[in-house]
Motif scaffolding. Structure first.
Motif, mmCIF file in Angstrom:
data_model
loop_
_atom_site.group_PDB
_atom_site.id
_atom_site.type_symbol
_atom_site.label_atom_id
_atom_site.label_comp_id
_atom_site.label_asym_id
_atom_site.label_seq_id
_atom_site.Cartn_x
_atom_site.Cartn_y
_atom_site.Cartn_z
ATOM 1 N N GLN A 76 0.831 -1.208 -0.089
ATOM 2 C CA GLN A 76 0.151 -0.045 0.107
ATOM 3 C C GLN A 76 0.804 1.394 -0.065
ATOM 4 N N ILE A 77 2.050 1.164 -0.820
ATOM 5 C CA ILE A 77 2.788 2.467 -0.703
ATOM 6 C C ILE A 77 2.622 2.975 -2.129
ATOM 7 N N VAL A 78 2.622 2.320 -3.135
ATOM 8 C CA VAL A 78 2.260 2.827 -4.473
ATOM 9 C C VAL A 78 0.829 2.519 -4.863
ATOM 10 N N PHE A 79 0.253 3.235 -5.950
ATOM 11 C CA PHE A 79 -1.187 3.246 -6.269
ATOM 12 C C PHE A 79 -1.254 3.558 -7.819
ATOM 13 N N GLY A 80 -2.396 2.904 -8.367
ATOM 14 C CA GLY A 80 -2.494 3.308 -10.012
ATOM 15 C C GLY A 80 -3.202 4.442 -10.263
ATOM 16 N N LYS A 81 -3.021 4.609 -11.441
ATOM 17 C CA LYS A 81 -3.681 5.852 -12.178
ATOM 18 C C LYS A 81 -5.252 5.570 -12.028
ATOM 19 N N THR A 82 -5.647 4.410 -12.130
ATOM 20 C CA THR A 82 -6.893 3.944 -12.402
ATOM 21 C C THR A 82 -6.850 2.608 -11.549
ATOM 22 N N SER A 83 -8.054 2.046 -11.148
ATOM 23 C CA SER A 83 -7.852 0.719 -10.643
ATOM 24 C C SER A 83 -7.439 -0.378 -11.193
ATOM 25 N N LYS A 84 -7.178 -0.237 -12.533
ATOM 26 C CA LYS A 84 -6.677 -1.344 -13.376
ATOM 27 C C LYS A 84 -5.392 -0.924 -14.250
ATOM 28 N N LEU A 85 -4.957 0.504 -14.116
ATOM 29 C CA LEU A 85 -3.775 0.999 -14.831
ATOM 30 C C LEU A 85 -2.694 1.621 -13.680
#
Length: 215
Positions: A52-61
């Motif tokens: 839970q450090i990085v995250f996506g631009k969207t839920s899939k990308l």
């Protein structure tokens, strides 16, 4: 808890996860991102997403090749350092209202002295540059800052303190530059690069600074 001691606790916790995740295990893990398979930064993204450090631009990308913004990178660093982003003092950046998506992360980093603005503004939508990474990695992970310049890079920042941040990454073998003689401090980093910088810094500190795989 002082930032220095807190960083040590965070590094130990994250390292326990990294140590148990082999490359083959990572390959078998389900990833929500359809755009990172085979990407240079796939391992770092998968591992840090799980933490839970990085995250996506969207839920899939994840968009690993998109230029990282100062705002989203602030959130990633705050996540990596497990900073309290709720109980913060307002740093009073005119472009970061308390309702801003990344207000808590930016305020926490500013309170800790890890980030600062430009002419009073933070510019959350601005490009996250290689020189920014040098400063935030040095200060955020409490690296021993260089006291002199000895790198072969011919394009070191003219601002001396910023140059020392870059030299610090060289000393810790956290960068090899864009070429053997250039660092390109003003070049923007991609979201993939940010993940790899964070991932390798955590591993390097945990493994007696033996990792030197960051671009």
């Amino acid at each position: 808890m002082k930032l220095k001691n807190w960083v040590g606790v965070v590094i130990v916790g994250i390292t326990l996860t990294l140590a148990t995740l082999t490359v083959s295990a990572l390959a078998q893990q389900a990833s929500p991102f359809s755009d990172i398979k085979g990407n240079t930064h796939e391992q770092a993204i998968k591992t840090l997403y799980k933490e839970q450090i990085v995250f996506g631009k969207t839920s899939k990308l994840y968009a690993p090749n998109d230029v990282a913004t100062r705002g989203e990178t602030a959130q990633m660093f705050a996540n990596a350092l497990q900073l309290d982003t709720s109980n913060v003092d307002n740093p009073h950046f005119p472009d970061i209202p308390t309702t801003h998506k990344y207000y808590g992360a930016i305020a926490a980093l500013a309170n800790a002295g890890i980030v600062s603005g430009n002419n009073g503004y933070f510019m959350p939508d601005g490009d996250f540059k290689r020189s920014h990474a040098a400063k935030m990695l040095t200060l955020g992970f409490d690296l021993t800052m260089a006291t002199s310049i000895s790198t072969k890079f011919i394009d070191m920042p003219t601002h001396y303190e910023t140059a020392l941040y870059v030299q610090t990454l060289v000393d810790y073998e956290l960068t090899r530059g864009t070429t053997p003689t250039t660092f390109h401090p003003n070049n923007a980093l991609t979201r993939g690069h940010v993940a790899t910088f964070l991932y390798n810094t955590i591993e390097a500190l945990a493994d007696d600074l033996t990792i030197a795989d960051v671009e």
